[in-house]
Design an enzyme around this catalytic site. Structure first.
Site, short mmCIF file in Angstrom:
data_model
loop_
_atom_site.label_atom_id
_atom_site.label_comp_id
_atom_site.label_asym_id
_atom_site.label_seq_id
_atom_site.Cartn_x
_atom_site.Cartn_y
_atom_site.Cartn_z
CB THR A 249 -9.72 -6.66 3.59
OG1 THR A 249 -8.64 -5.87 4.10
CG2 THR A 249 -9.17 -7.89 2.90
CD GLN B 73 0.96 -8.90 -2.68
OE1 GLN B 73 1.62 -9.43 -3.56
NE2 GLN B 73 -0.32 -8.65 -2.86
N GLY C 178 -4.41 -4.39 -3.80
CA GLY C 178 -5.41 -3.36 -4.12
C GLY C 178 -4.65 -2.12 -4.51
CG HIS C 179 -1.94 -2.08 -7.08
ND1 HIS C 179 -1.05 -2.60 -7.95
CD2 HIS C 179 -1.65 -2.64 -5.88
CE1 HIS C 179 -0.25 -3.44 -7.31
NE2 HIS C 179 -0.61 -3.48 -6.06
CE LYS D 111 2.50 -2.38 -4.30
NZ LYS D 111 2.14 -2.02 -2.92
CB THR E 194 1.98 -12.13 0.91
OG1 THR E 194 1.00 -12.76 0.08
CG2 THR E 194 3.19 -11.71 0.07
CG ASP F 278 -1.90 -1.17 1.19
OD1 ASP F 278 -2.25 -1.64 0.09
OD2 ASP F 278 -2.26 -1.64 2.28
N GLY G 34 0.07 13.77 -3.52
CA GLY G 34 -1.38 13.65 -3.62
C GLY G 34 -1.70 12.43 -4.45
P1 GDP Z 1 -0.72 0.35 -3.59
O1 GDP Z 1 -1.30 -0.93 -3.11
O2 GDP Z 1 0.75 0.44 -3.31
O3 GDP Z 1 -1.01 0.65 -5.03
O4 GDP Z 1 -1.40 1.51 -2.72
P2 GDP Z 1 -2.97 1.64 -2.33
O5 GDP Z 1 -3.70 2.09 -3.52
O6 GDP Z 1 -3.44 0.42 -1.65
O7 GDP Z 1 -2.90 2.75 -1.21
C1 GDP Z 1 -2.39 4.02 -1.46
C2 GDP Z 1 -3.46 5.06 -1.12
O8 GDP Z 1 -2.85 6.34 -1.04
C3 GDP Z 1 -4.52 5.22 -2.19
O9 GDP Z 1 -5.71 5.66 -1.58
C4 GDP Z 1 -3.95 6.31 -3.10
O10 GDP Z 1 -4.92 7.02 -3.84
C5 GDP Z 1 -3.32 7.20 -2.07
N1 GDP Z 1 -2.13 7.94 -2.51
C6 GDP Z 1 -1.11 7.52 -3.30
N2 GDP Z 1 -0.13 8.46 -3.34
C7 GDP Z 1 -0.56 9.49 -2.57
C8 GDP Z 1 0.01 10.74 -2.17
O11 GDP Z 1 1.12 11.10 -2.54
N3 GDP Z 1 -0.72 11.50 -1.31
C9 GDP Z 1 -1.96 11.13 -0.84
N4 GDP Z 1 -2.59 11.94 0.00
N5 GDP Z 1 -2.52 9.96 -1.20
C10 GDP Z 1 -1.83 9.16 -2.03
P1 IMO Z 2 -0.81 -4.16 -2.28
O1 IMO Z 2 -0.35 -4.69 -3.61
C1 IMO Z 2 -1.06 -4.57 2.05
C2 IMO Z 2 -0.97 -8.63 3.69
C3 IMO Z 2 -2.26 -9.07 4.36
C4 IMO Z 2 -1.69 -9.96 5.45
C5 IMO Z 2 -0.53 -10.65 4.72
C6 IMO Z 2 -0.86 -12.03 4.17
O2 IMO Z 2 -2.11 -3.46 -2.31
O3 IMO Z 2 0.29 -3.38 -1.64
P2 IMO Z 2 -2.31 -12.81 2.07
O4 IMO Z 2 -3.76 -12.62 1.75
O5 IMO Z 2 -1.38 -12.25 1.05
O6 IMO Z 2 -1.97 -14.22 2.41
O7 IMO Z 2 -2.09 -11.99 3.44
O8 IMO Z 2 -0.16 -9.79 3.65
N1 IMO Z 2 -1.12 -8.13 2.29
C7 IMO Z 2 -1.12 -6.85 1.95
N2 IMO Z 2 -1.06 -5.74 2.72
N3 IMO Z 2 -1.10 -4.46 0.71
C8 IMO Z 2 -1.15 -5.55 -0.07
O9 IMO Z 2 -1.08 -5.51 -1.41
C9 IMO Z 2 -1.20 -6.83 0.56
N4 IMO Z 2 -1.26 -8.09 0.09
C10 IMO Z 2 -1.21 -8.88 1.16
O10 IMO Z 2 -2.96 -7.99 4.89
O11 IMO Z 2 -1.16 -9.20 6.49
MG MG Z 3 -2.80 -1.59 -1.87
#
Ligand code: GDP
Ligand code: IMO
Ligand code: MG
Length: 430
Positions: free
Chosen positions: A303, A223, A40-41, A16, A238, A13, A417
């Site tokens: 989730t 991840q 979840g991207h 990416k 994971t 998270d 942002g």
């Molecule tokens: P990923 O799994 O690495 O792709 O990241 P996620 O999408 O799960 O979580 C990143 C969250 O931060 C999302 O809600 C994005 O829209 C938000 N986000 C990403 N970069 C920035 C940033 O520079 N500033 C802010 N405020 N939000 C961001």
């Molecule tokens: P992105 O790509 C954050 C975490 C789960 C749990 C552990 C094992 O969005 O960054 P799993 O279902 O993979 O067996 O769970 O890994 N986890 C993540 N946490 N971002 C993710 O993906 C994750 N993918 C798995 O929450 O702690």
């Molecule tokens: Mg994510």
């Protein structure tokens, strides 16, 4: 032209998806190489706000080819739902190619993931419940079913007949649940295979040709390095290798072909699920980092669980940088720190009378370390409208520079942002 692996360098998270969306227009090929729909991207671009789980975040660029590589585990139903959602919003999914070698997440994987978590009780991992662990376990045990198998009636039936016998014994005798019907499972997965057939192919020629022609290729990590099966906070990890080595293996690209490893670091730390988290915060400082109520609040994309939050941990990040050969970092969510008067960075772990430079391997020791903090002044100025490094307040520049120095990588991108243009590009990636 370079092949760049973009990888999460914390517990996932890190932002990416947003960065892949930004860089995709300059790449010709984007490859998801590992994990599954545990990812979840989030992508926020002129077409809208999207949450992707399996589809590469390059799908929004009309000139980019997107590949789901052999290292990914695919829940076909989840993928079809994602494709339908994208199509309903006017996004073409024609340029998506799925490796025939990728393993399938079957219904018993999802069931077993959830049943195993229940049986772990207080020792639960906090998985996403998507069947990831059991699917990778079967892949390694050589009892997996691959995307290619969904397209061959006889193979699918034979594989399923053997595998279901064992899974049904587990489901009924160990977990006291209902068995799965061979007939129904076979017909359902045959149908899912048919629905995805136009995308399923040998992706090797697509990838190899791009590399041979020197086209820019972006490997999209899921991840993060601290969730790595070998290098993460085991067993709270994971079941795949999400780093640079996993990118090579999961895409089918040799390490000599990778030009740069871009590690994505959030300006602070978050973690979803269980496991040690030395710099974790509670109380008002945690509330600032959680940003509840904002679209980018620290709530899990897959989730909906509340993410745990804490200060930036340079001990963990440096380790991830080193084991993955990260040469460049992107620092995201800097704007979240805008209001803080002071900001802490963990620079070491105190363990009795010594200060550790690297994270210890066990949960017991990691839970016992006391973070050694360095305190830096905050900038207390909104940064989300800034587009140049030298526009940033001096304190923000110093904070970012300190992170890069501590982890040992050059600065590539700062994100201020969630939107595509809310980025400051310091070094050229492509
Ligand atoms: P990923 O799994 O690495 O792709 O990241 P996620 O999408 O799960 O979580 C990143 C969250 O931060 C999302 O809600 C994005 O829209 C938000 N986000 C990403 N970069 C920035 C940033 O520079 N500033 C802010 N405020 N939000 C961001
Ligand atoms: P992105 O790509 C954050 C975490 C789960 C749990 C552990 C094992 O969005 O960054 P799993 O279902 O993979 O067996 O769970 O890994 N986890 C993540 N946490 N971002 C993710 O993906 C994750 N993918 C798995 O929450 O702690
Ligand atoms: Mg994510």
């Amino acid at each position: 032209m370079p092949v760049v692996a973009l990888i999460g360098a914390q517990w996932g998270d890190e932002g990416k998806g947003g960065l892949v969306d930004l860089l995709a227009s300059r790449a010709r090929l984007v490859i998801r190489y590992g994990g599954g729909n545990n990812a979840g991207h989030t992508v926020v671009n002129p077409l809208g706000s999207f949450k992707l789980h399996l589809v590469p975040s390059g799908i929004f660029d009309p000139n980019t080819v997107n590949v789901i590589g052999p290292g990914v585990v695919i829940d076909p139903e989840a993928l079809l739902n994602e494709l339908r959602d994208l199509q309903a919003r006017g996004i073409s999914t024609e340029r998506l190619f799925i490796s025939e070698r990728a393993h399938v997440i079957m219904p018993y994987h999802v069931q077993l993931d959830q049943l195993q978590e229940e049986s772990r009780g207080a020792g639960k991992i906090g998985t996403t419940g998507r069947g990831i662990g059991p699917a990778y376990a079967d892949k390694m045990s050589r009892t997996g079913i691959r995307m290619a198998d969904l397209l061959h009636e006889e193979t699918l039936l034979n594989r399923l007949r053997t595998v279901l016998e064992e899974k049904n014994r587990l489901l009924t005798r160990l977990y006291n649940t209902k068995p799965l019907s061979l007939h129904d499972t076979y017909l359902r997965y045959l149908d899912l295979g048919h629905q995805l057939a136009e995308h399923i192919t040998d992706v090797h020629p697509i990838i190899y040709r791009a590399i041979e022609k020197d086209l820019p290729v972006l490997l999209e990590g899921a991840q993060g390095g601290l969730l790595d099966i070998d290098h993460g906070t085991y067993p709270y990890v994971t079941s795949s290798p999400p780093g640079a080595a996993g990118a090579c293996q999961g895409a089918g690209i040799g390490p000599t072909r990778i030009h740069s490893v871009l590690g994505v670091l959030k300006a602070y730390s978050t973690r979803v699920g269980e496991g040690p988290f030395p710099t974790e915060l509670e109380g008002p400082e945690a509330d600032v980092l959680r940003q509840i109520g904002m679209p980018w609040a620290e709530v899990g994309t897959t989730t909906g669980r509340m993410r745990r939050v804490g200060w930036f941990d340079a001990v963990m990040a440096r380790y991830v940088v080193q084991v993955n050969g990260i040469d460049t970092v992107a620092i995201t969510k800097l704007d979240v720190l805008d209001t803080l008067p002071t900001i802490k960075i963990c620079v070491g772990y105190r363990m009795v009378e010594t200060v550790l430079e690297y994270p210890p391997a066990t949960t017991a020791l990691l839970s016992a370390v006391e973070p050694v903090y360095e305190e830096l002044p905050g900038w207390q100025t909104p940064t989300s409208g800034m587009r140049q490094f030298y526009d940033l307040p001096n304190e923000a520049q110093a904070y970012v520079a300190r992170i890069c120095h501590l982890v040992g990588a050059r600065l590539g991108i700062i994100s201020v942002g969630p939107e595509r243009e809310q980025t400051i590009e310091v070094a050229e990636i492509f």
